[in-house]
Design a protein around this motif. Structure first.
Motif, PDB file in Angstrom:
ATOM      1  N   ILE A  81      13.580  21.696  55.046  1.00  0.00           N
ATOM      2  CA  ILE A  81      14.458  22.835  55.315  1.00  0.00           C
ATOM      3  C   ILE A  81      13.658  24.140  55.168  1.00  0.00           C
ATOM      4  CG2 ILE A  81      16.720  23.869  54.876  1.00  0.00           C
ATOM      5  CD1 ILE A  81      17.545  21.444  53.357  1.00  0.00           C
ATOM      6  N   PRO A  82      12.795  24.478  56.115  1.00  0.00           N
ATOM      7  CA  PRO A  82      12.106  25.771  56.044  1.00  0.00           C
ATOM      8  C   PRO A  82      13.127  26.905  56.056  1.00  0.00           C
ATOM      9  CG  PRO A  82      11.106  24.349  57.705  1.00  0.00           C
ATOM     10  CD  PRO A  82      12.395  23.698  57.289  1.00  0.00           C
ATOM     11  N   THR A  83      12.915  27.908  55.242  1.00  0.00           N
ATOM     12  CA  THR A  83      13.923  28.965  55.083  1.00  0.00           C
ATOM     13  C   THR A  83      13.648  30.219  55.906  1.00  0.00           C
ATOM     14  OG1 THR A  83      12.754  29.755  53.117  1.00  0.00           O
ATOM     15  CG2 THR A  83      14.557  28.193  52.774  1.00  0.00           C
ATOM     16  N   THR A  84      12.482  30.303  56.546  1.00  0.00           N
ATOM     17  CA  THR A  84      12.148  31.466  57.367  1.00  0.00           C
ATOM     18  C   THR A  84      11.738  31.010  58.764  1.00  0.00           C
ATOM     19  OG1 THR A  84       9.797  31.477  56.776  1.00  0.00           O
ATOM     20  CG2 THR A  84      11.312  32.681  55.312  1.00  0.00           C
ATOM     21  N   ARG A  85      11.780  31.931  59.719  1.00  0.00           N
ATOM     22  CA  ARG A  85      11.353  31.590  61.077  1.00  0.00           C
ATOM     23  C   ARG A  85       9.872  31.233  61.110  1.00  0.00           C
ATOM     24  NH1 ARG A  85      15.104  32.376  64.846  1.00  0.00           N
ATOM     25  NH2 ARG A  85      16.907  33.688  64.323  1.00  0.00           N
ATOM     26  N   ALA A  89      20.207  26.201  52.599  1.00  0.00           N
ATOM     27  CA  ALA A  89      19.782  27.049  51.490  1.00  0.00           C
ATOM     28  C   ALA A  89      20.900  28.015  51.139  1.00  0.00           C
ATOM     29  CB  ALA A  89      18.529  27.829  51.883  1.00  0.00           C
ATOM     30  N   SER A  90      21.084  28.242  49.843  1.00  0.00           N
ATOM     31  CA  SER A  90      22.129  29.162  49.402  1.00  0.00           C
ATOM     32  C   SER A  90      21.978  29.402  47.908  1.00  0.00           C
ATOM     33  CB  SER A  90      23.525  28.593  49.680  1.00  0.00           C
ATOM     34  OG  SER A  90      23.870  27.603  48.725  1.00  0.00           O
ATOM     35  N   PRO A  91      22.631  30.426  47.388  1.00  0.00           N
ATOM     36  CA  PRO A  91      22.777  30.490  45.922  1.00  0.00           C
ATOM     37  C   PRO A  91      23.531  29.255  45.451  1.00  0.00           C
ATOM     38  CG  PRO A  91      23.447  32.551  46.955  1.00  0.00           C
ATOM     39  CD  PRO A  91      23.273  31.561  48.063  1.00  0.00           C
ATOM     40  N   ARG A  92      23.412  28.955  44.181  1.00  0.00           N
ATOM     41  CA  ARG A  92      24.098  27.778  43.651  1.00  0.00           C
ATOM     42  C   ARG A  92      25.609  27.956  43.786  1.00  0.00           C
ATOM     43  NH1 ARG A  92      22.203  24.280  38.500  1.00  0.00           N
ATOM     44  NH2 ARG A  92      23.513  22.477  38.918  1.00  0.00           N
ATOM     45  N   LEU A  93      26.272  26.933  44.296  1.00  0.00           N
ATOM     46  CA  LEU A  93      27.698  26.986  44.574  1.00  0.00           C
ATOM     47  C   LEU A  93      28.477  26.207  43.533  1.00  0.00           C
ATOM     48  CD1 LEU A  93      27.466  26.328  48.417  1.00  0.00           C
ATOM     49  CD2 LEU A  93      27.671  28.544  47.257  1.00  0.00           C
ATOM     50  N   ARG A  94      29.744  26.566  43.389  1.00  0.00           N
ATOM     51  CA  ARG A  94      30.630  25.869  42.453  1.00  0.00           C
ATOM     52  C   ARG A  94      31.499  24.893  43.222  1.00  0.00           C
ATOM     53  NH1 ARG A  94      32.405  29.342  37.473  1.00  0.00           N
ATOM     54  NH2 ARG A  94      33.867  27.622  37.441  1.00  0.00           N
ATOM     55  N   PHE A  95      31.527  23.648  42.749  1.00  0.00           N
ATOM     56  CA  PHE A  95      32.336  22.604  43.366  1.00  0.00           C
ATOM     57  C   PHE A  95      32.415  21.439  42.397  1.00  0.00           C
ATOM     58  CE2 PHE A  95      27.957  21.901  44.406  1.00  0.00           C
ATOM     59  CZ  PHE A  95      27.765  20.548  44.245  1.00  0.00           C
ATOM     60  N   ASP A  96      33.347  20.527  42.677  1.00  0.00           N
ATOM     61  CA  ASP A  96      33.479  19.306  41.886  1.00  0.00           C
ATOM     62  C   ASP A  96      32.718  18.194  42.605  1.00  0.00           C
ATOM     63  OD1 ASP A  96      34.200  16.958  40.623  1.00  0.00           O
ATOM     64  OD2 ASP A  96      36.315  17.491  40.410  1.00  0.00           O
ATOM     65  N   MET A 125       5.742  27.040  61.636  1.00  0.00           N
ATOM     66  CA  MET A 125       4.576  26.332  61.096  1.00  0.00           C
ATOM     67  C   MET A 125       4.888  24.851  60.895  1.00  0.00           C
ATOM     68  SD  MET A 125       3.111  29.124  58.370  1.00  0.00           S
ATOM     69  CE  MET A 125       1.785  28.043  57.842  1.00  0.00           C
ATOM     70  N   ARG A 126       6.078  24.542  60.394  1.00  0.00           N
ATOM     71  CA  ARG A 126       6.466  23.132  60.230  1.00  0.00           C
ATOM     72  C   ARG A 126       6.467  22.415  61.572  1.00  0.00           C
ATOM     73  NH1 ARG A 126      11.463  20.514  59.667  1.00  0.00           N
ATOM     74  NH2 ARG A 126      11.881  21.536  61.668  1.00  0.00           N
ATOM     75  N   ASN A 127       7.043  23.063  62.598  1.00  0.00           N
ATOM     76  CA  ASN A 127       7.111  22.430  63.914  1.00  0.00           C
ATOM     77  C   ASN A 127       5.727  22.204  64.511  1.00  0.00           C
ATOM     78  OD1 ASN A 127       9.881  22.336  63.749  1.00  0.00           O
ATOM     79  ND2 ASN A 127      10.226  24.170  64.988  1.00  0.00           N
ATOM     80  N   GLN A 128       4.835  23.168  64.303  1.00  0.00           N
ATOM     81  CA  GLN A 128       3.468  22.990  64.805  1.00  0.00           C
ATOM     82  C   GLN A 128       2.785  21.813  64.111  1.00  0.00           C
ATOM     83  OE1 GLN A 128       2.590  24.773  67.521  1.00  0.00           O
ATOM     84  NE2 GLN A 128       4.700  25.478  67.199  1.00  0.00           N
ATOM     85  N   MET A 129       3.009  21.714  62.805  1.00  0.00           N
ATOM     86  CA  MET A 129       2.422  20.602  62.062  1.00  0.00           C
ATOM     87  C   MET A 129       2.956  19.271  62.578  1.00  0.00           C
ATOM     88  SD  MET A 129       3.205  18.260  59.411  1.00  0.00           S
ATOM     89  CE  MET A 129       4.450  19.004  58.350  1.00  0.00           C
ATOM     90  N   ARG A 147      18.634  25.925  57.391  1.00  0.00           N
ATOM     91  CA  ARG A 147      19.668  24.961  57.774  1.00  0.00           C
ATOM     92  C   ARG A 147      19.011  23.710  58.341  1.00  0.00           C
ATOM     93  NH1 ARG A 147      21.849  28.146  55.263  1.00  0.00           N
ATOM     94  NH2 ARG A 147      23.723  29.366  55.635  1.00  0.00           N
ATOM     95  N   LEU A 148      19.607  22.569  58.052  1.00  0.00           N
ATOM     96  CA  LEU A 148      19.162  21.278  58.576  1.00  0.00           C
ATOM     97  C   LEU A 148      20.382  20.483  58.996  1.00  0.00           C
ATOM     98  CD1 LEU A 148      17.177  18.763  58.837  1.00  0.00           C
ATOM     99  CD2 LEU A 148      17.824  18.253  56.480  1.00  0.00           C
TER     100      LEU A 148
END
Length: 387
Positions: free
Chosen positions: A344-348, A215-222, A353-357, A195-196
Motif C-alpha cells: 500500500i504505497p501512500t504517495t504517488r 492508510a488512515s489515522p487509527r480508527l475506533r471499531f469493535d 516506484m513500486r510499479n516500476q519495480m 488505497r489497495l
C-alpha cells in the motif's frame, strides 16, 4: 491456554508431546474454518514437518501462480510470478482454516472449552486460579495466552492493549466473495495512493477472496462487530472505481469478514509469573510481514520445548523461551515496513516506484528477485530438538 486458531492447538500438540495435559478455551462455539491465505516459512516449515503435517500442508497449498498489478481502469501494469515473491524455496502458502483444521486433527482428545472465555486470572507461587464466562472456576499450573492481537489473557495479566500496540498506519479487510473476475490460481491488485483493492482465488477456494486496505489515522471499531466496520470501508473507498463497489457490497453479506488495524504487538517480556503469551498475543508482526502464522508455530514449539527441558519449572522455561525467541521475533517484525511500501504505497511517487519495480521483477533471476531479508528473518532461530 486461551485461543484455538494456530498458536493454541500447536502449543497443545507439543505440550502433550512433552507429557503435559493442556486445556484449550476458545471464545468461538467451534473451530473456525475458512479465512485468508497465510504463509508457512523458514523455521515454521521445519516445525510443521516435525508435527507430521507438512505433506498435508503442501498438498493443500493455494497454488496461486500469478499476481497482476492493474491501473485505475483495471488494465494490467505488471505481471509477476508469485514464486518470485516468496522468501525461500520450501515456503508454503495455505488457507488459514486448512492449517487450523490440520492442527486440531493432531490434538484429538485434548480438553476444549468452546463458546467460553477467561474472565479473571489470579495467581500465586503454586497455581493460577481461572474463572470463566460459562465453566466453573478451576486451578491450573500455567495459563498461556494464544488468543491473538486483541488478547484477553494479555489484557488480564499484563495490562491494556494500548500499552503494547504499535499501529502501523493502515487498516485491512479480507473476506469471501464471488469470483466475478474469473480468476484461476491468481491475484489481481489495484492501488491508488494509500488505497489497495483486489481479489485472489486459490486452487482450493470455491469462490474468491477480496482484499481492501487503506492508510488512515487509527480508527475506533469493535473487532467482533461488522456493523461498526462496514461504514469505515464505505468511507475509505467512497467513489473508488473498478471492482470496488462490488467488493463493498460483498462485504455486507460475507460470512467471514475480517477487518482490523495493521498493528504490531511490542512487549519487553512475554511472561509474568505463571502466565505466558505466544503468537500474535505476544508478538504479532502484523499482516504486512506475512509472518504471523510462522511466528505462532515456532513460538509454540519453542515454549513447549523449554517447559519440557525444564521439567515444568516455569521460571527456567520462560526465561529460555524469551531468550530464544527475541531475535527471531525482532527480525520478523522489521519486515512489515517493507511490506507496507510494496502493498500500500501512500504517495504517488511511492506508487510509481513500486510499479516500476514490479515491471522489472519478472526479468530478474529468481535468486535475486525474492526477498533475501524475508528468507533470513524466517530462519533466524536455531530450533530445539524435538522430544
Amino acid at each position: 491456554m486461551s485461543g484455538a486458531s494456530i498458536a493454541g492447538p500447536a502449543l497443545a500438540f507439543w505440550l502433550r508431546e512433552h507429557g503435559f495435559h493442556p486445556t484449550v478455551v476458545e471464545r468461538a462455539p467451534a473451530i473456525r474454518d475458512g479465512g485468508y491465505a497465510i504463509d508457512v516459512r523458514g523455521a515454521a516449515v521445519t516445525v510443521a514437518e516435525r508435527m507430521g503435517i507438512l505433506p498435508e500442508i503442501q498438498q493443500a497449498r493455494t497454488g496461486i501462480r500469478a499476481l497482476t498489478i492493474t491501473d485505475a481502469d483495471g488494465r494490467p501494469l505488471a505481471d509477476v510470478r508469485v514464486d518470485q515473491l516468496m522468501g525461500g524455496p520450501d515456503d508454503v502458502e495455505v488457507m488459514r482454516g486448512t492449517l487450523t483444521r490440520l492442527l486440531h486433527e493432531r490434538i484429538a482428545g485434548v480438553e476444549h472449552l468452546f463458546d467460553d472465555s477467561i474472565t479473571s486470572i489470579e495467581q500465586d507461587s503454586d497455581a493460577v486460579r481461572v474463572t470463566f464466562e460459562r465453566a466453573e472456576p478451576r486451578e491450573f499450573d500455567l495459563v498461556i495466552g494464544a488468543d491473538g492481537l486483541h488478547s484477553n489473557v494479555r489484557h488480564l495479566a499484563f495490562g491494556p492493549e494500548r500499552d503494547f500496540a504499535r499501529y502501523l498506519g493502515f487498516h485491512i479487510s479480507i473476506f469471501s466473495t464471488e469470483n466475478f473476475l474469473g480468476l484461476e490460481r491468481s491475484a489481481t491488485l489495484r492501488n491508488t495512493p494509500g488505497r489497495l483493492a483486489g481479489m485472489y482465488r486459490a486452487r482450493t477456494d470455491a469462490g474468491a477472496k477480496a482484499i481492501l486496505g487503506f492508510a488512515s489515522p487509527r480508527l475506533r471499531f469493535d473487532p467482533r462487530d461488522p456493523s461498526t466496520q462496514i461504514p469505515l470501508l464505505d468511507k475509505a473507498f467512497r467513489d473508488e472505481p473498478w471492482i470496488v463497489p462490488q467488493l463493498l457490497e460483498a462485504a455486507r453479506s460475507a460470512p467471514d469478514l475480517y477487518f482490523d488495524s495493521v498493528t504490531q504487538i511490542r512487549m519487553d517480556g512475554w511472561t509474568r509469573g505463571r502466565v505466558a503469551l505466544v503468537g500474535d498475543a505476544g508478538y504479532g508482526p502484523s499482516p504486512l510481514s506475512g509472518q504471523g502464522s510462522s511466528l505462532a508455530l515456532v513460538g509454540a514449539y519453542v515454549l513447549a520445548a523449554a517447559l519440557g527441558a525444564a521439567n515444568g519449572d516455569h521460571r527456567t522455561a520462560f526465561r529460555r523461551y524469551e531468550s530464544e525467541m527475541r531475535d527471531y521475533v525482532t527480525a520478523n517484525q522489521r519486515i512489515a515496513t517493507d511490506g507496507a511500501k510494496t502493498l500500500i504505497p501512500t504517495t504517488r511517487t511511492g506508487l510509481w516506484m513500486r510499479n516500476q519495480m514490479m515491471r522489472v521483477l519478472p526479468h530478474l533471476p529468481k535468486t535475486i528477485a525474492f526477498s533475501k531479508t524475508l528468507e533470513r528473518a524466517a530462519n533466524a532461530i536455531d530450533l530445539p530438538e524435538r522430544p
